[in-house]
Every structure is written in C-alpha cells, then in structure tokens.
Design a protein around this motif. Structure first.
Motif, short mmCIF file in Angstrom:
data_model
loop_
_atom_site.label_atom_id
_atom_site.label_comp_id
_atom_site.label_asym_id
_atom_site.label_seq_id
_atom_site.Cartn_x
_atom_site.Cartn_y
_atom_site.Cartn_z
N UNK A 68 -35.30 -16.12 15.28
CA UNK A 68 -33.88 -15.91 15.40
C UNK A 68 -33.29 -15.11 14.24
N UNK A 69 -34.07 -14.92 13.20
CA UNK A 69 -33.69 -13.93 12.19
C UNK A 69 -33.56 -12.58 12.91
N UNK A 70 -34.54 -12.29 13.75
CA UNK A 70 -34.50 -11.06 14.54
C UNK A 70 -33.44 -11.17 15.63
N UNK A 71 -33.40 -12.33 16.33
CA UNK A 71 -32.41 -12.52 17.37
C UNK A 71 -31.00 -12.52 16.82
N UNK A 72 -30.81 -13.12 15.63
CA UNK A 72 -29.49 -13.09 15.01
C UNK A 72 -29.08 -11.68 14.64
N UNK A 73 -30.04 -10.88 14.18
CA UNK A 73 -29.74 -9.48 13.90
C UNK A 73 -29.28 -8.75 15.14
N UNK A 74 -29.96 -9.00 16.27
CA UNK A 74 -29.56 -8.39 17.55
C UNK A 74 -28.16 -8.84 17.94
#
Length: 424
Positions: A68-74
């Motif tokens: 979700x580090x990646x998902x949060x960035x998205x």
C-alpha cells in the motif's frame, strides 16, 4: 514592506506550518507501530506470542505496508494530497485501535494487516506534500523535519505506553488494550486538524516539459536503472532499520533484563538520536547545496557520512553495560534516520511531481519487503538458538552496500526524462 514581500512571508510561514503538521502525522505513525513491540510482554499474558509468531506479525504489517506504499502513491496521484492523506490517516487510526479488541493471534494478524494498509500511504503523502510546498533547495531540510517525526513518535512511545500499561485498567479492559485505543484516537484527532487546515498551495509552479511529458507508469519507472538501484538500496537499508525498530525492545528485555521502569526512563534515547539524525541529514544536504555543491554531491556526501555510522552496531552483543548498548544503538539510529531523510528526498530529485506518489511508493515497497526478510531471519535465528549476534553483524553491513548501489546505479542525481519508450 510591499504586498509582494508580505505574500512571500506568509508563504514561507505556511510552508513550515505544513511541514510541522506532517511531522505530527509521521510521529503518530511511529507511535502506532511501536505499540506492539513495547506492549508485547503484557499482551503475552492474554495471547501467547513466540519469536516466530512475532516475526509473522511484523511481516503481516510490512507486507501490506509495502504494497500500500505503492497503492497509497497511486491514490495520492489520483485524488490529491489533501483528500488522500485524510483517507489514509482515518483508516490507519481505526486499524490501530482495532488491536485492542483482539482475542487471539488471528485477530492480531488482521489488525496488523489493516494497519499496514493505512500507514502505507503516510510517507508518499508526506513526500508529495513537501514537493508541493517546497522548492528543491529546501526539500531536504523540510524532509528532515518531517522524518524527525519518526523519532518524536518513537521517543514518546516507551514512557507513554509504560504509563498506560501501569495505570490503564479502565472499564474492565486490560491495560495493553488501552494502549491501542488511545494511540488510535490521536490519529483521528489529527485527521480532523488536517481536514480543517490543509489546502493545496495556489502558488504551484508549472513546468512545461513536465506538462507535455507522459506520466510515468510503474513499468516505465522500473525500466530505469536509477529507480531499480534506489529501490534495492531501500530494501537493504530498511531491512536493518525495521529489525532495530521492531526487535530492539525485545532485545533489551531479553538480553539486558530491561523492566518497565527502564523502558520508560532510557528506552527512548536511541529514538531521540534518530530525530537528531533526521534533522542533521537534511540540514547537511541543504547546507552543501547552498554552499555551491551540486545536488549530486550534496546528497551523496551526506549519504556516505550517514552510512558510516552504521557498522558499529555489530559490537552491541559484546558490550558489557546497558549504557554502552544504548550508545551504540543511538549512533545507529542517528545514522539510519539521517540516511532515511536523504533517501526519501531522492524521489523529489529524480521524478516529475505527477509521478512522485508512484516512485515514493516503489521505494517504500522495497524497504518494507527488506524489513520482512530481515524480520523472518531474526525470528529464525533466535528460535534456532543462534542469538542476536549474527543478525546484528548482517544489519551492520547493509547501509554500506546500499550506498554503493546508489553510487553505481545513479552516477549523477538529476531529473529523469521519461518517454513512452523508456530507456534502461
């Protein structure tokens, strides 16, 4: 004073107000993730937790945190910083509070997974907000202040949690449950503050090259060796950091006979050192820039000095006093968070603003999975009877390897140009 001067003064004050607000959010995040390590001895009275189980709980948090580090960035790239950070904070605060309702390992796992989902967007949101408000020459100093929030939360955690554990027996709930209820409540209060205060700056600069270039996809980002090297460096250095963060309390309790009083009185010192490191790393990089150094030189000199603080932790197992152990870990925490400030600043140096969420997310994903690997290795080594020594020796080398990777993969720190056909 002219109208323009007054506007500039308001803008400057507004920038540091926003930085302070984000610092508080990161402090809450590190307070929340320290609840389990510091309260674990009390949780074990109700829910037995062995070394491998603890490693699994840490991995559950880090797995969803990294993803979700990646998902949060998205999410941030889609809905913007104001709305995105609000959603992220509310979710992770409720997830933190849910630990207090757990009746067994399965419930704790679900709560750790949910906490990782929420907190995974915290640093991408912080990075994006700093990029929105600060010019490039001030970003490292601002990120240093924000990253110091990790120390504030971790410093507050031992005495606060110790106090709740000692006195929090309200409404027939065990005191360790109140640890999670209270810390989760802090995040909800911050979310209200953010909702009422934060606005996207109206002075946003526009870059014509950035407006006409495509928004880099994850595939386009990973096609660049600079991005791959940065993600790999974060994997290595955060492997060491999450081991220190999640296992230091247990190490002090088991290897040095810490009790609750010692945890409250001296357990916070390494975390305070990490806050000083956060400020020093950002300050040094910004100082080097203002003295005429290039971005490449300023960032790498500061990174090298930060990495040089880390190998000394291998001597902790042979230390003969608690004071020596605390001093060694304080140096390591100082170096780590100085390093972390700079590595968190690198995405703002490399990526266009519209892709910052994605790049910061990829970097965070690498760090989280480094923490999973290191945590599992620690749990296995302890259950196999090898003790902490081999894990600490390994952790002591990881930042040096990570620095070499950054130098090899990013020969010159400069904004990356992306086209539809990315060049590796």
């Amino acid at each position: 004073m002219t109208v323009l001067d007054r506007a500039r003064e308001r803008l400057h004050a507004g920038r540091w107000t926003i930085a302070a607000m984000i610092t508080v959010a990161i402090a809450i995040s590190y307070l929340d993730r320290q609840t389990l390590p510091w309260a674990i001895k009390y949780i074990e009275a109700d829910i037995p937790i062995g070394n491998q189980t603890k490693a699994f709980l840490d991995s559950a948090f880090l797995a969803t945190y990294g993803l979700m580090y990646l998902g949060g960035g998205w999410l941030l790239d889609r809905v913007g910083t104001r709305c995105g950070f609000l959603i992220i904070m509310i979710f992770w605060s409720l997830a933190c509070a849910s630990h207090g309702l757990a009746g067994g390992i399965a419930a704790l796992v679900i709560s750790r997974l949910a906490l990782g989902v929420g907190e995974g967007g915290g640093f991408p949101a912080a990075t994006r907000a700093i990029a929105e408000w600060f010019p490039v020459e001030r970003r490292a100093a601002a990120m240093g202040l924000v990253n110091a929030g990790t120390a504030v939360g971790a410093v507050v955690a031992p005495p606060l949690i110790a106090g709740i554990l000692a006195y929090g027996h309200w409404l027939d709930f065990a005191s360790w449950r109140w640890v999670f209820f209270i810390t989760g409540g802090f995040g909800l209060l911050w979310a209200l503050w953010w909702f009422l205060t934060y606005r996207t700056p109206s002075h946003e600069e526009t870059y014509s090259a950035e407006d006409t270039a495509p928004i880099p996809t994850v595939t386009m980002l990973l096609a660049r060796r600079e991005v791959r090297g940065l993600v790999a460096a974060k994997f290595l250095s955060d492997g060491a950091w999450y081991f220190y963060l999640f296992w230091l309390p247990k190490y002090l309790f088991e290897a040095h006979g810490f009790d609750l009083k010692q945890a409250a009185t001296i357990g916070w010192i390494p975390y305070a050192a990490s806050g000083v490191g956060s400020l020093c790393g950002g300050w040094l990089s910004s100082r080097l820039l203002s003295s005429g150094r290039s971005v490449n030189a300023a960032r790498k000199i500061a990174l090298a000095l930060s990495a040089a603080c880390m190998p000394w932790v291998m001597f902790a197992p042979s230390a003969t006093s608690v004071a020596a152990v605390i001093a060694i870990f304080s140096l390591a925490f100082f170096g780590q968070q100085s390093w972390s400030t700079l590595v968190m600043t690198l995405p703002t140096d490399l990526a266009p603003r519209r892709a910052l969420g994605r790049l910061a997310g990829l970097v965070g994903l690498g760090g989280a999975f480094g923490g999973i690997v290191m945590g599992q290795a620690a749990g296995w080594a302890l259950d196999a009877g090898l003790g902490y020594t081999p894990v600490l020796i390994l952790a002591a080398t990881l930042h040096l390897i990570a620095f070499a990777l950054i130098c090899l993969s990013i020969p010159r720190i400069t904004p990356l140009i992306f086209t539809r056909k990315a060049v590796s």
